[in-house]
Design a protein around this motif. Structure first.
Motif, mmCIF file in Angstrom:
data_model
loop_
_atom_site.group_PDB
_atom_site.id
_atom_site.type_symbol
_atom_site.label_atom_id
_atom_site.label_comp_id
_atom_site.label_asym_id
_atom_site.label_seq_id
_atom_site.Cartn_x
_atom_site.Cartn_y
_atom_site.Cartn_z
ATOM 1 N N ALA A 38 10.828 15.148 2.432
ATOM 2 C CA ALA A 38 12.189 14.868 1.989
ATOM 3 C C ALA A 38 12.264 13.669 1.056
ATOM 4 C CB ALA A 38 13.088 14.634 3.193
ATOM 5 N N GLY A 39 11.306 12.767 1.184
ATOM 6 C CA GLY A 39 11.320 11.569 0.347
ATOM 7 C C GLY A 39 11.493 10.281 1.131
ATOM 8 N N LYS A 40 11.332 10.338 2.451
ATOM 9 C CA LYS A 40 11.489 9.148 3.285
ATOM 10 C C LYS A 40 10.440 8.098 2.944
ATOM 11 C CE LYS A 40 10.833 11.515 7.098
ATOM 12 N NZ LYS A 40 10.672 12.875 6.562
ATOM 13 N N THR A 41 9.181 8.524 2.997
ATOM 14 C CA THR A 41 8.091 7.585 2.754
ATOM 15 C C THR A 41 8.172 7.005 1.345
ATOM 16 O OG1 THR A 41 6.692 8.770 4.312
ATOM 17 C CG2 THR A 41 5.581 7.336 2.751
ATOM 18 N N THR A 42 8.496 7.849 0.392
ATOM 19 C CA THR A 42 8.590 7.378 -0.990
ATOM 20 C C THR A 42 9.662 6.300 -1.125
ATOM 21 O OG1 THR A 42 7.916 9.572 -1.700
ATOM 22 C CG2 THR A 42 8.862 8.141 -3.373
ATOM 23 N N THR A 43 10.839 6.538 -0.515
ATOM 24 C CA THR A 43 11.895 5.534 -0.552
ATOM 25 C C THR A 43 11.437 4.233 0.101
ATOM 26 O OG1 THR A 43 13.500 7.326 -0.352
ATOM 27 C CG2 THR A 43 14.301 5.105 0.060
ATOM 28 N N ILE A 44 10.828 4.369 1.271
ATOM 29 C CA ILE A 44 10.369 3.190 2.000
ATOM 30 C C ILE A 44 9.340 2.405 1.185
ATOM 31 C CG2 ILE A 44 8.865 2.576 3.934
ATOM 32 C CD1 ILE A 44 10.555 4.462 5.641
ATOM 33 N N ARG A 45 8.462 3.131 0.510
ATOM 34 C CA ARG A 45 7.429 2.449 -0.276
ATOM 35 C C ARG A 45 7.991 1.674 -1.456
ATOM 36 N NH1 ARG A 45 2.655 7.056 -0.137
ATOM 37 N NH2 ARG A 45 1.628 6.233 1.726
ATOM 38 N N THR A 46 9.155 2.080 -1.950
ATOM 39 C CA THR A 46 9.745 1.267 -3.011
ATOM 40 C C THR A 46 10.385 0.011 -2.422
ATOM 41 O OG1 THR A 46 11.844 2.449 -2.946
ATOM 42 C CG2 THR A 46 10.213 3.249 -4.503
ATOM 43 N N GLN A 75 9.350 -11.468 3.860
ATOM 44 C CA GLN A 75 10.497 -11.255 4.747
ATOM 45 C C GLN A 75 10.412 -9.944 5.519
ATOM 46 O OE1 GLN A 75 14.202 -11.727 2.644
ATOM 47 N NE2 GLN A 75 13.289 -13.100 1.151
ATOM 48 N N ILE A 76 9.447 -9.104 5.138
ATOM 49 C CA ILE A 76 9.392 -7.764 5.712
ATOM 50 C C ILE A 76 8.218 -7.616 6.675
ATOM 51 C CG2 ILE A 76 8.967 -5.331 5.134
ATOM 52 C CD1 ILE A 76 10.477 -5.647 2.620
ATOM 53 N N GLY A 77 8.473 -6.910 7.763
ATOM 54 C CA GLY A 77 7.375 -6.421 8.579
ATOM 55 C C GLY A 77 7.313 -4.926 8.363
ATOM 56 N N TYR A 78 6.132 -4.396 8.154
ATOM 57 C CA TYR A 78 6.042 -2.995 7.717
ATOM 58 C C TYR A 78 4.990 -2.248 8.522
ATOM 59 C CZ TYR A 78 5.184 0.876 4.381
ATOM 60 O OH TYR A 78 5.017 2.093 3.778
ATOM 61 N N LEU A 79 5.413 -1.162 9.112
ATOM 62 C CA LEU A 79 4.479 -0.259 9.759
ATOM 63 C C LEU A 79 4.447 1.011 8.920
ATOM 64 C CD1 LEU A 79 2.676 0.581 12.134
ATOM 65 C CD2 LEU A 79 4.711 1.233 13.378
ATOM 66 N N ALA A 80 3.385 1.179 8.159
ATOM 67 C CA ALA A 80 3.314 2.301 7.226
ATOM 68 C C ALA A 80 3.087 3.607 7.980
ATOM 69 C CB ALA A 80 2.203 2.076 6.208
ATOM 70 N N GLU A 81 3.352 4.696 7.298
ATOM 71 C CA GLU A 81 3.137 6.019 7.874
ATOM 72 C C GLU A 81 1.665 6.147 8.279
ATOM 73 O OE1 GLU A 81 3.901 9.174 5.109
ATOM 74 O OE2 GLU A 81 4.681 10.458 6.686
ATOM 75 N N ASP A 157 7.786 3.474 9.408
ATOM 76 C CA ASP A 157 7.734 4.847 8.893
ATOM 77 C C ASP A 157 7.114 5.754 9.953
ATOM 78 O OD1 ASP A 157 7.850 7.070 7.335
ATOM 79 O OD2 ASP A 157 6.685 6.261 5.662
ATOM 80 N N GLU A 158 7.932 6.538 10.582
ATOM 81 C CA GLU A 158 7.536 7.451 11.659
ATOM 82 C C GLU A 158 6.662 6.768 12.711
ATOM 83 O OE1 GLU A 158 6.830 11.405 10.848
ATOM 84 O OE2 GLU A 158 7.719 11.417 8.864
ATOM 85 N N PRO A 159 7.230 5.793 13.394
ATOM 86 C CA PRO A 159 6.421 4.992 14.319
ATOM 87 C C PRO A 159 5.973 5.718 15.576
ATOM 88 C CG PRO A 159 8.713 4.343 14.449
ATOM 89 C CD PRO A 159 8.614 5.307 13.324
#
Ligand SMILES: Nc1ncnc2c1ncn2[C@@H]1O[C@H](COP(=O)(O)OP(=O)(O)OP(=O)(O)O)[C@@H](O)[C@H]1O
Ligand SMILES: [Mg+2]
Lengths: 315, 237
Positions: A38-46, A75-81, A157-159
């Motif tokens: 759908a574009g979730k990961t792509t949006t998150i990556r931007t 400022q961000i904590g990120y858990l990638a797909e 992202d999809e934790p």
């Protein structure tokens, strides 16, 4: 505040995200829901500045992400797909490595480590190599890594993909606890996940936002609708779509084939009741109605209705 | 700067956590010893130039082996997304990884000092000055190869591909000086300047002049900058 403004991202000819705009307010847990591709990961990556937008902008507290990546990333904590981790590292070394890159002073590291190991339940495995951990524990390490610097913003992202039901409940609880003091974006293609954790839901499909609101708001926009589930014998898939000829307000949400039977879900406004016509239509076609159940619209139905086209032809 | 150190430490740790470091050091030592001692006993003479002419050839295999995983594996495992979304610049990532590989290579190289110690113990006269400049030259050469290896590792997710690409590029630099007779006269000085061998032969003779340093420095800078650009390019795909 996270502000996404007319964001588009293309990969060659594939338009993964199309002119998406939304805002995430401070302290909010935003559920970012959509089917595969759908574009979730792509949006998150931007947002995390892993990708640059093809068009549009992402702002975090009025700072343009693309122009200030380092400032933003602090400022961000990120858990990638898929939760990428250094498998050969010991959990402790890994968290120390992250703390070093995050420039957490050595004096504070011990305290932070203690906090996150307690919060994420990592005490037992802290001296184990990451590659030996179960999926649930890996996920906790991924979360610990994302919160060790106590970020204001947490992006997941999809934790919970691939976890067993108990682990899912645990991780969700953890996310909810973290969300009390942070701005959180959590993506998922599982509705229950978003329902269980998020304050607000954005549904994205084919790179476009198709719904944005609290669960109650989404429900109420569909409140005027009834769902009808049919199980038919002797029917064929194509014919089902002709049911719309009875009344143009009838919408076919899904048609499934189960052994010799067809199971179909219809939807229509509350001000009509086409059940009798459907019965007669079936009679005329010599279909045997095995079941006809009416029920209220659930969030599940809304999700399916909103994302029914296109979701499955990607990936 | 501290970030470079953090990356450096992580890579060194992973070299020594996996067999890579040990295998590199041991095999490097064995190959060099074998050539060294066999020629030594054959001609019954001791000569620094044995090692200094041999090492660039062994580097041709070892540098791609050390560098092939550095970026390609992170791409393949997805950890590159993790790393590049940390508050750390792409330059720091590349330089940290580069320095770690140069350190491993230098460590392996320094183990070959054993040969010279042996020679000195049996009473052979060795010129310490040219020994030092020879080793220095090899380290600089290794660093130049390493920058090429890092570059090859950034352009693919596949470690084997990375190995082959860096091997080929280094090989071209390596043979340039040897094909000089084949090129027209007006090109020889240019080819000679580009050729690694030419500069190395100066250094191992004990002559380190600024032209050599500039040469190797440019190769390293060029390939490291190129690698950084390629890492950044992920954003615009
Ligand atoms: N690097 C890429 N190169 C080419 N196409 C891509 C790339 N990344 C994503 N896409 C495409 O962009 C679209 C959106 O992908 P994206 O990963 O954002 O979806 P998603 O919502 O995260 O899906 P999932 O639930 O499967 O993770 C898909 O059609 C995908 O094939
Ligand atoms: Mg995704």
């Amino acid at each position: 505040m996270i502000k996404i403004e007319n964001l588009s991202k293309s990969f060659g000819t594939v338009e993964a995200v199309k002119d998406v705009s939304f805002v995430v307010n401070d302290g909010e847990i935003l559920g970012f829901l959509g089917p595969n591709g759908a574009g979730k990961t792509t949006t998150i990556r931007t947002i995390t500045s892993y990708l640059a937008p093809t068009k549009g902008n992402v702002y975090i507290n009025d700072l343009n992400v693309n122009d200030n990546p380092d400032e933003i990333r602090k400022q961000i904590g990120y858990l990638a797909e898929h939760n990428p981790l250094y498998d050969e590292m010991v959990v402790y070394d890994f968290l120390e490595f992250v703390a070093n890159i995050r420039q957490i002073p050595a004096v504070d590291f011990k305290a932070r480590l203690k906090d996150v190991t307690e919060l994420c339940g990592l005490k037992k495995v802290i001296y184990r190599p990451i590659k030996e951990l179960s999926k649930g524990f890996r996920q906790r390490v991924g979360l610990a890594q994302a919160i060790i610097h106590d970020p204001k913003i947490l992006i997941l992202d999809e934790p919970t993909t691939g976890l067993d039901p108990n682990q899912i409940v645990e991780i969700r609880g953890l996310i909810k606890a973290l969300g009390k003091e942070k701005t959180v974006i959590i993506s998922s293609h599982i509705l229950q996940e978003i329902q269980a954790t998020a304050d607000r839901t954005i549904i994205i499909n084919n790179g476009e936002i198709v719904a944005d609101g609290t669960v109650e708001e989404l429900m109420s926009s569909f409140k005027g609708h009834t769902m009808l589930e049919l199980e038919l014998k002797n029917a064929n898939k194509e014919d089902i779509h002709n049911l719309t000829s009875i009344n143009e307000d009838i919408k076919i949400d899904s048609v499934l084939e189960n052994k010799n039977n067809i199971i179909s879900k219809l939807e229509y406004p509350n001000n009509i009741d086409p059940r009798e016509e459907i019965f007669n239509y079936a009679l005329g076609k010599n279909w045997k109605i095995l079941e006809m159940t009416r029920h209220k619209v659930s969030l599940e139905d809304i999700f399916r209705t909103l994302t029914v086209e296109g979701g499955e032809n990607n990936d | 700067m501290t970030n470079i150190g953090t990356i450096y430490k992580k890579e060194i740790l992973s070299f020594f956590n996996s067999p890579v470091a040990y295998i590199t050091i041991i095999v490097f030592l064995l190959i060099n010893s074998w050539f060294f001692t066999s020629t030594f006993f054959l001609i019954n003479q001791s000569d620094l130039r044995q090692l200094f002419s041999l090492a660039p050839l062994t580097f041709l295999f070892f540098v791609p082996a050390i560098t092939m995983s550095l970026v390609a594996k992170e791409k393949n495992d997805g950890t590159l997304e993790f790393l590049t979304t940390m508050p750390i610049s792409d330059t720091e990532i590349i330089v940290g990884k580069f320095l770690s590989a140069v350190s491993l290579l230098s460590t392996a190289l320094l183990f070959t000092l054993i040969h010279f110690l042996t020679l000195m113990i049996v009473g052979t006269n060795i010129d310490i000055g040219s020994l030092i400049s020879g080793y220095l030259g090899l380290i600089i050469l290794g660093a130049a190869y390493t920058s090429i290896g890092i570059f090859a590792s950034t352009i693919t997710e596949n470690q084997i591909t990375s190995f082959i690409i860096s091997f080929l590029i280094i090989f071209i630099f390596f043979i340039l000086n040897k094909i000089l007779i084949l090129v027209p006269d007006f090109l020889t000085s240019i080819i000679q300047y580009i050729s690694i061998d030419y500069h190395l032969s100066n250094i191992s003779k004990g002559v380190i002049d600024t032209r050599n340093i500039i040469y190797f420095g440019s190769i390293i800078t060029f390939f490291l900058m190129l690698s950084t650009r390629i890492l950044e390019m992920r954003k615009w795909r």
